[in-house]
Design an enzyme around this catalytic site. Structure first.
Site, PDB file in Angstrom:
ATOM      1  N   ASP A 230      -1.045  -9.112   4.313  1.00 55.55           N
ATOM      2  CA  ASP A 230      -0.576  -8.752   5.658  1.00 55.55           C
ATOM      3  C   ASP A 230       0.470  -9.725   6.196  1.00 55.55           C
ATOM      4  OD1 ASP A 230      -4.012  -7.920   6.402  1.00 55.55           O
ATOM      5  OD2 ASP A 230      -2.428  -6.691   5.513  1.00 55.55           O
TER       6      ASP A 230
HETATM    7  N1  LIG Z   1      -0.855  -7.970  -2.076  1.00 56.38           N
HETATM    8  C1  LIG Z   1      -1.159  -7.171  -1.023  1.00 56.38           C
HETATM    9  N2  LIG Z   1      -1.960  -6.123  -1.209  1.00 56.38           N
HETATM   10  C2  LIG Z   1      -2.249  -5.317  -0.162  1.00 56.38           C
HETATM   11  C3  LIG Z   1      -1.756  -5.604   1.125  1.00 56.38           C
HETATM   12  C4  LIG Z   1      -0.857  -6.715   1.279  1.00 56.38           C
HETATM   13  O1  LIG Z   1      -0.376  -7.015   2.390  1.00 56.38           O
HETATM   14  N3  LIG Z   1      -0.597  -7.472   0.177  1.00 56.38           N
HETATM   15  N4  LIG Z   1      -2.135  -4.824   2.212  1.00 56.38           N
HETATM   16  C5  LIG Z   1      -3.340  -4.063   1.962  1.00 56.38           C
HETATM   17  C6  LIG Z   1      -3.765  -3.178   3.071  1.00 56.38           C
HETATM   18  N5  LIG Z   1      -4.687  -3.869   3.947  1.00 56.38           N
HETATM   19  C7  LIG Z   1      -4.364  -4.001   5.224  1.00 56.38           C
HETATM   20  O2  LIG Z   1      -3.382  -3.423   5.694  1.00 56.38           O
HETATM   21  C8  LIG Z   1      -5.910  -4.406   3.427  1.00 56.38           C
HETATM   22  C9  LIG Z   1      -6.593  -3.700   2.524  1.00 56.38           C
HETATM   23  C10 LIG Z   1      -7.774  -4.216   1.980  1.00 56.38           C
HETATM   24  C11 LIG Z   1      -8.265  -5.420   2.347  1.00 56.38           C
HETATM   25  C12 LIG Z   1      -9.500  -5.961   1.727  1.00 56.38           C
HETATM   26  O3  LIG Z   1      -9.979  -6.995   2.078  1.00 56.38           O
HETATM   27  N6  LIG Z   1     -10.007  -5.214   0.715  1.00 56.38           N
HETATM   28  C13 LIG Z   1     -11.165  -5.639  -0.050  1.00 56.38           C
HETATM   29  C14 LIG Z   1     -11.932  -4.380  -0.465  1.00 56.38           C
HETATM   30  C15 LIG Z   1     -12.236  -3.537   0.713  1.00 56.38           C
HETATM   31  C16 LIG Z   1     -12.828  -2.226   0.303  1.00 56.38           C
HETATM   32  O4  LIG Z   1     -13.114  -1.993  -0.865  1.00 56.38           O
HETATM   33  O5  LIG Z   1     -12.916  -1.399   1.232  1.00 56.38           O
HETATM   34  C17 LIG Z   1     -10.703  -6.248  -1.362  1.00 56.38           C
HETATM   35  O6  LIG Z   1      -9.630  -5.841  -1.829  1.00 56.38           O
HETATM   36  O7  LIG Z   1     -11.471  -7.064  -1.866  1.00 56.38           O
HETATM   37  C18 LIG Z   1      -7.528  -6.146   3.266  1.00 56.38           C
HETATM   38  C19 LIG Z   1      -6.353  -5.632   3.821  1.00 56.38           C
HETATM   39  C20 LIG Z   1      -3.255  -3.290   0.685  1.00 56.38           C
HETATM   40  N7  LIG Z   1      -3.039  -4.222  -0.375  1.00 56.38           N
END
Ligand SMILES: Nc1nc2c(c(=O)[nH]1)N[C@@H](CN(C=O)c1ccc(C(=O)N[C@@H](CCC(=O)O)C(=O)O)cc1)CN2
Length: 287
Positions: A230
């Site tokens: 983000d």
């Molecule tokens: N490298 C990046 N990847 C992603 C980004 C980014 O900015 N850089 N944005 C996200 C979208 N997002 C918020 O907008 C977001 C999505 C997911 C998570 C998160 O903590 N996910 C957990 C799993 C959650 C689940 O399974 O529901 C995880 O990945 O461990 C935080 C922010 C998209 N990708």
């Protein structure tokens, strides 16, 4: 007389003579400038410009135009792109359980608001999750992710992006954090919609954070992804009022409309060559 339109975008170290050189070249090639926007970043010393111009068909050979532009490129050390809006980019849309942004983008694509070819739809959830959504024959790819399969699935994803000739990736509420390696590969051509008014409330549950904080405005942000979650250059944002009586579900409901509009606007700006990255920020020549 049939004319063909082109978008020229460029950036370089600022110095006198750039605009004159560009406009003279376009005039000498028989071109007519239809729109021009520029930004001189005093802080970084960088100059940014977007020009839309048209040429009569017989003058509009893009290879010839690009070749003729090279002396100016070398003189000013330009980072530049010259493309025809008719050359539609191949865009892959990624989604998780929440499908409101996906459905909105498909509708705007169908009515011609978003000039793109959709190369595929990728989700970490199965096709049945979107049983009510008409994909219009666009290929769907289910890439389930958990901590043990993340990198292997990301390799499959990268292979898919390459084999489909994808030129841009949209994270339309895709809720998995992309690895540093994949983020680096997608740097500058992957846009995410974050469901908060960044830099506030990063992470997976911004509406619950907003509720707990008792904010009176919530927002959405379209930004390029980087390995720092983000934190990428912001393309578009918007906000709406909320009040003390709004429960988290009310914030989620009010936020959905914002997410749809902000992602669609950010994507349209990108597809119309209106976005240039300026370090950790973005220059957006909005229409
Ligand atoms: N490298 C990046 N990847 C992603 C980004 C980014 O900015 N850089 N944005 C996200 C979208 N997002 C918020 O907008 C977001 C999505 C997911 C998570 C998160 O903590 N996910 C957990 C799993 C959650 C689940 O399974 O529901 C995880 O990945 O461990 C935080 C922010 C998209 N990708």
């Amino acid at each position: 007389m049939d004319r063909k339109t082109f978008n020229l975008t460029l950036t370089c170290k600022n110095r006198p003579g750039i605009v004159a050189a560009i406009s003279n070249y376009i005039f000498e090639t028989g071109g007519d400038i239809e729109d021009a926007q520029q930004f001189d970043d005093k802080n970084s010393g960088h100059f940014f410009m977007r020009v839309t111009f048209s040429c009569e068909k017989h003058d509009a050979d893009i290879a010839r135009l690009r070749a003729g532009f090279m002396p100016i490129v070398e003189r000013f050390g330009l980072t530049w792109h010259l493309r025809s809006p008719l050359e539609l980019r191949r865009v892959m849309i990624m989604v998780s359980k929440q499908d409101h942004c996906l459905v909105d983008l498909l509708y705007r694509w169908r009515i011609g608001e978003l000039p793109m070819i959709i190369s595929g739809i990728v989700s970490n959830h199965p096709r049945e999750t979107y049983s009510n959504v008409d994909f219009g024959g666009i290929p769907f790819h289910h890439l389930p992710i958990d901590n043990t399969t993340k990198l292997a699935q990301e390799q499959k994803l990268w292979h898919l992006i390459c084999e489909t000739g994808t030129e841009m990736v949209v994270l339309a509420r895709y809720m998995q954090v992309l690895s540093d390696d994949l983020s680096a590969k997608l740097s500058g051509w992957c846009i995410n919609v974050h469901h908060s008014f960044l830099p506030g409330f990063k992470g997976a549950k911004p509406y619950h954070q907003a509720y707990a904080r008792g904010v009176k405005l919530i927002g959405a942000t379209a930004h390029f992804i980087t390995s720092d979650l983000d934190e990428g250059p912001i393309i578009e944002q918007d906000v709406t009022r909320v009040c003390h009586s709004d429960a988290p579900d009310d914030l989620v409901r009010k936020g959905r409309d914002l997410e749809r509009q902000v992602l669609a606007r950010g994507l349209r700006y990108y597809l119309n060559d209106r976005v240039l990255i300026n370090g950790t920020t973005a220059v957006v020549f909005a229409d």
